[in-house]
Design an enzyme around this catalytic site. Structure first.
Site, PDB file in Angstrom:
ATOM      1  N   LYS A   1      -2.821 -14.729   1.937  1.00  0.00           N
ATOM      2  CA  LYS A   1      -3.885 -13.762   1.636  1.00  0.00           C
ATOM      3  C   LYS A   1      -3.400 -13.010   0.406  1.00  0.00           C
ATOM      4  O   LYS A   1      -2.618 -12.076   0.492  1.00  0.00           O
ATOM      5  CB  LYS A   1      -4.068 -12.811   2.822  1.00  0.00           C
ATOM      6  CG  LYS A   1      -5.475 -12.246   2.974  1.00  0.00           C
ATOM      7  CD  LYS A   1      -5.944 -11.409   1.806  1.00  0.00           C
ATOM      8  CE  LYS A   1      -5.395 -10.020   1.801  1.00  0.00           C
ATOM      9  NZ  LYS A   1      -5.652  -9.306   0.534  1.00  0.00           N
TER      10      LYS A   1
ATOM     11  N   GLU B   1       8.696  -6.461   2.446  1.00  0.00           N
ATOM     12  CA  GLU B   1       9.264  -6.053   1.154  1.00  0.00           C
ATOM     13  C   GLU B   1       8.321  -4.990   0.601  1.00  0.00           C
ATOM     14  O   GLU B   1       7.199  -5.296   0.204  1.00  0.00           O
ATOM     15  CB  GLU B   1       9.363  -7.263   0.232  1.00  0.00           C
ATOM     16  CG  GLU B   1      10.352  -8.288   0.768  1.00  0.00           C
ATOM     17  CD  GLU B   1      10.487  -9.530  -0.090  1.00  0.00           C
ATOM     18  OE1 GLU B   1       9.626  -9.786  -0.931  1.00  0.00           O
ATOM     19  OE2 GLU B   1      11.477 -10.251   0.094  1.00  0.00           O
TER      20      GLU B   1
ATOM     21  N   CYS C   1       8.151  -3.340  -8.368  1.00  0.00           N
ATOM     22  CA  CYS C   1       8.723  -2.604  -7.235  1.00  0.00           C
ATOM     23  C   CYS C   1      10.149  -2.147  -7.528  1.00  0.00           C
ATOM     24  O   CYS C   1      10.606  -1.124  -7.037  1.00  0.00           O
ATOM     25  CB  CYS C   1       8.696  -3.473  -5.994  1.00  0.00           C
ATOM     26  SG  CYS C   1       9.549  -5.041  -6.244  1.00  0.00           S
TER      27      CYS C   1
ATOM     28  N   GLU D   1       6.495   7.179  -4.928  1.00  0.00           N
ATOM     29  CA  GLU D   1       6.345   6.037  -5.834  1.00  0.00           C
ATOM     30  C   GLU D   1       5.038   6.187  -6.624  1.00  0.00           C
ATOM     31  O   GLU D   1       3.969   6.361  -6.037  1.00  0.00           O
ATOM     32  CB  GLU D   1       6.301   4.731  -5.033  1.00  0.00           C
ATOM     33  CG  GLU D   1       6.201   3.500  -5.922  1.00  0.00           C
ATOM     34  CD  GLU D   1       6.034   2.191  -5.135  1.00  0.00           C
ATOM     35  OE1 GLU D   1       5.176   2.143  -4.234  1.00  0.00           O
ATOM     36  OE2 GLU D   1       6.759   1.232  -5.427  1.00  0.00           O
TER      37      GLU D   1
HETATM   38  P1  NAD Z   1      -0.778  -3.080  -0.805  1.00  0.00           P
HETATM   39  O1  NAD Z   1       0.064  -2.734   0.361  1.00  0.00           O
HETATM   40  O2  NAD Z   1      -1.945  -2.217  -1.103  1.00  0.00           O
HETATM   41  O3  NAD Z   1      -1.380  -4.546  -0.641  1.00  0.00           O
HETATM   42  C1  NAD Z   1      -0.547  -5.682  -0.472  1.00  0.00           C
HETATM   43  C2  NAD Z   1      -1.306  -6.742   0.296  1.00  0.00           C
HETATM   44  O4  NAD Z   1      -1.551  -6.276   1.632  1.00  0.00           O
HETATM   45  C3  NAD Z   1      -2.690  -7.072  -0.301  1.00  0.00           C
HETATM   46  O5  NAD Z   1      -2.894  -8.455  -0.206  1.00  0.00           O
HETATM   47  C4  NAD Z   1      -3.618  -6.305   0.615  1.00  0.00           C
HETATM   48  O6  NAD Z   1      -4.931  -6.823   0.661  1.00  0.00           O
HETATM   49  C5  NAD Z   1      -2.923  -6.463   1.949  1.00  0.00           C
HETATM   50  N1  NAD Z   1      -3.282  -5.472   2.968  1.00  0.00           N
HETATM   51  C6  NAD Z   1      -3.621  -4.177   2.771  1.00  0.00           C
HETATM   52  N2  NAD Z   1      -3.862  -3.578   3.966  1.00  0.00           N
HETATM   53  C7  NAD Z   1      -3.672  -4.527   4.919  1.00  0.00           C
HETATM   54  C8  NAD Z   1      -3.777  -4.537   6.352  1.00  0.00           C
HETATM   55  N3  NAD Z   1      -4.122  -3.441   7.038  1.00  0.00           N
HETATM   56  N4  NAD Z   1      -3.490  -5.670   7.003  1.00  0.00           N
HETATM   57  C9  NAD Z   1      -3.138  -6.793   6.339  1.00  0.00           C
HETATM   58  N5  NAD Z   1      -3.039  -6.848   4.990  1.00  0.00           N
HETATM   59  C10 NAD Z   1      -3.296  -5.726   4.293  1.00  0.00           C
HETATM   60  O7  NAD Z   1       0.202  -3.201  -2.045  1.00  0.00           O
HETATM   61  P2  NAD Z   1      -0.193  -3.464  -3.565  1.00  0.00           P
HETATM   62  O8  NAD Z   1      -0.860  -2.215  -4.069  1.00  0.00           O
HETATM   63  O9  NAD Z   1      -0.884  -4.765  -3.683  1.00  0.00           O
HETATM   64  O10 NAD Z   1       1.238  -3.644  -4.254  1.00  0.00           O
HETATM   65  C11 NAD Z   1       1.973  -2.588  -4.769  1.00  0.00           C
HETATM   66  C12 NAD Z   1       3.050  -2.161  -3.796  1.00  0.00           C
HETATM   67  O11 NAD Z   1       3.861  -3.278  -3.489  1.00  0.00           O
HETATM   68  C13 NAD Z   1       3.994  -1.117  -4.342  1.00  0.00           C
HETATM   69  O12 NAD Z   1       4.288  -0.176  -3.342  1.00  0.00           O
HETATM   70  C14 NAD Z   1       5.253  -1.923  -4.672  1.00  0.00           C
HETATM   71  O13 NAD Z   1       6.453  -1.192  -4.682  1.00  0.00           O
HETATM   72  C15 NAD Z   1       5.234  -2.936  -3.597  1.00  0.00           C
HETATM   73  N6  NAD Z   1       6.003  -4.116  -3.969  1.00  0.00           N
HETATM   74  C16 NAD Z   1       7.188  -4.357  -3.337  1.00  0.00           C
HETATM   75  C17 NAD Z   1       7.964  -5.456  -3.697  1.00  0.00           C
HETATM   76  C18 NAD Z   1       9.283  -5.756  -3.025  1.00  0.00           C
HETATM   77  O14 NAD Z   1       9.773  -6.853  -3.201  1.00  0.00           O
HETATM   78  N7  NAD Z   1       9.864  -4.837  -2.278  1.00  0.00           N
HETATM   79  C19 NAD Z   1       7.502  -6.310  -4.705  1.00  0.00           C
HETATM   80  C20 NAD Z   1       6.290  -6.038  -5.329  1.00  0.00           C
HETATM   81  C21 NAD Z   1       5.545  -4.936  -4.946  1.00  0.00           C
END
Ligand code: NAD
Length: 488
Positions: free
Chosen positions: A180, A256, A290, A392
């Site tokens: 997804k 992550e 991230c 963040e």
């Molecule tokens: P997000 O949490 O908004 O979304 C990530 C994914 O989760 C998307 O596909 C979204 O549709 C899905 N999602 C959202 N709510 C959900 C739910 N209730 N159930 C199932 N799936 C759900 O994150 P984002 O805005 O896409 O990405 C940015 C964030 O990701 C930042 O906080 C960044 O630090 C983090 N990030 C972490 C790493 C790492 O390796 N630690 C790497 C890249 C990004």
């Protein structure tokens, strides 16, 4: 450019949603709509999970590790053959400079298949000889099998790279996947379906469902009882929700999540390297990494010199369209994210920061003025408990703060709920290791940033995640380890 229609990829076929429900996809570069994406309901998620489950019992389940590895190499080669299409799709979705996506996103995205294919084959399992009272003994042999159906929930900042970072090892270990992707960046995950078919990956092994999180594809997938494990990259608060979904049925989960990473610059550093590295860690991908640095601690003796050079370099960053080779800064991913980042720019001033550069929206040519642009921004003067220091932001910005000694800066770096990464800049290797050992993070770089060896552990401490992936750690997550005890 003609509008894209983005469909799900289920059991080797592209499909629309039965409900016909779809949402628009915007180009961050100009803000216009460039396509529509079908939103999966329960019906499509059920179909994808059923296909993934059936594929485990089909020909895929009979593939040897070597056969899987060969296929994964073919997938990587095919992505590289279609490099320009992946590049075009990734740049359209994210607006990031082509120069960046062509060096990082696409080649590393393809390499994830090759590297994990080779890696997992080379990792041994354990074996123990046990003495028994009858003198004959027993032999214990570790045996790994695929975990089963894996749900992959991925973010928008490095769409192909972070998705294949999970799909590569999952398939190398013999699992099937349902991805997804982020609703902001559906294109490359979708395009990969074509590659899977071209390479002869059996149907149902790689599936994609599009949609949002809550009450949409993300939630339906992570709560689906036939999903055996969930691997997620995204925000910490989403990770918490997914962790709750995984608790039902005691499914394994890898999270992550976010970071608020510190760079620590000692006065014995190589200043050129520290400036170059901090420029990348704070501003690469418009600060949407991230592992990026948003807190920079600089030893007092070089504080003014460091500040002057970093501000000068940040001021020289050139926002612009993805295809322009002179562009060094892309837009943010969405209008919503632009508003969030700008709200932190305002908050920083309210909290008492001095803005050293940036702080607003850059002037852009009319054709792209509707894009989600923000200026690279550097502050100083905030107190350690300011929200801008603790939360963040995920934008092209950082705060500079002087420090005097090691103990002080270790305490400052650790005074945060996140614990993902740090970068320590010093030419004193004893100090480098001493400090790196004490910072509460999953990854500590010394005199570098974003340098990754995929054999090593990747993940976050504290609120930055649970579990580690990479090398043997990916094998741990994507396989079930069984002990076979043979009485001799
Ligand atoms: P997000 O949490 O908004 O979304 C990530 C994914 O989760 C998307 O596909 C979204 O549709 C899905 N999602 C959202 N709510 C959900 C739910 N209730 N159930 C199932 N799936 C759900 O994150 P984002 O805005 O896409 O990405 C940015 C964030 O990701 C930042 O906080 C960044 O630090 C983090 N990030 C972490 C790493 C790492 O390796 N630690 C790497 C890249 C990004």
């Amino acid at each position: 450019m003609s509008e894209q229609v983005v469909r799900h990829f289920i059991n080797g076929e592209y499909r629309e949603s039965a409900s016909g429900k779809a949402f628009p996809v915007h180009a961050p570069e100009h803000g216009g709509v460039v396509g529509e994406v079908f939103e999966a309901g329960r019906e499509e998620v059920d179909a994808a999970v059923a296909a993934a489950k059936a594929a485990l019992a089909g020909p895929w389940g009979q593939f040897t590790a070597q056969e899987r590895a060969k296929l994964l190499h073919r997938i990587a080669d095919r992505i590289n053959e279609r490099f320009d299409e992946f590049l075009e799709a990734e740049c359209l979705d994210t607006g990031k400079p082509r120069s960046l996506a062509s060096h990082i996103d696409i080649p590393r995205g393809a390499a994830n298949f090759k590297i994990f294919a080779d890696l997992v084959q080379g990792i041994p399992t354990e074996s123990f000889r046990l003495d028994t009272p009858d003198g004959a003994g027993a032999v214990n042999i570790g045996h790994r099998s695929p975990k089963g159906v894996i749900a992959v929930i991925s973010p928008w900042n490095l769409p192909l790279l972070l998705m294949t970072w999970k799909v590569g090892p999952a398939l190398a270990c013999g699992n099937t996947v349902i991805v997804k992707p982020s609703e902001e960046t559906p294109l490359t995950t979708s395009l990969l379906g074509e590659v899977m078919n071209e390479c002869g990956v059996p149907e149902g092994v790689y599936n994609v469902v599009h949609g949002l999180g809550p009450d949409s594809a993300g939630e339906f997938l992570t709560r689906h009882p036939d999903v055996d494990a969930i691997t997620f990259t995204g925000e910490t608060r989403t990770g918490e929700v997914i962790s709750q979904a995984a608790a039902k049925g005691l499914r394994d989960v890898s999270l992550e999540c976010g970071g608020k990473n510190a760079a620590i610059v000692f006065d014995d550093c190589d200043l050129d390297k520290a400036i170059e590295g901090t420029m990348r860690s704070a501003f690469a991908n418009c600060g949407q990494v991230c592992l990026g640095t948003e807190r920079v601690y600089v030893q007092r003796g070089i504080y003014e010199a460091f500040k002057e050079r970093l501000v000068a370099a940040a001021t020289e960053l050139k926002p612009g369209p993805s295809h322009d080779p002179d562009t060094t800064l892309g837009p943010l991913i969405s209008k919503e994210h632009q508003e969030k980042v700008l709200s932190y720019y305002r908050l920083a001033v309210e909290e008492g920061a001095t803005t050293l550069c940036g702080g607003g929206i850059p002037e852009m040519p009319e054709a792209i003025s509707g894009g989600y642009w923000v200026e690279p921004t550097i502050w100083e003067g905030l107190s350690d408990d300011a929200r801008v220091i603790r939360e963040e932001i995920f934008g092209p910005c950082c705060h500079l703060r002087p420090f005097d000694d090691e103990a002080e800066v270790i305490a400052l770096a650790n005074d945060n709920p996140y614990g993902l990464a740090t970068a320590v800049w010093t030419e004193n290797s004893s100090r480098a290791i001493r400090v790196a050992e004490q910072i509460e993070v999953g990854i500590a770089w010394v005199n570098s940033w974003f340098l990754r060896d995929l054999r090593t552990a990747f993940g976050g401490a504290k609120q930055s995640g649970i579990g580690r992936e990479g090398g043997v750690h990916s094998l741990e997550f994507y396989t079930e380890l069984k002990n076979i005890c043979v009485k001799l």
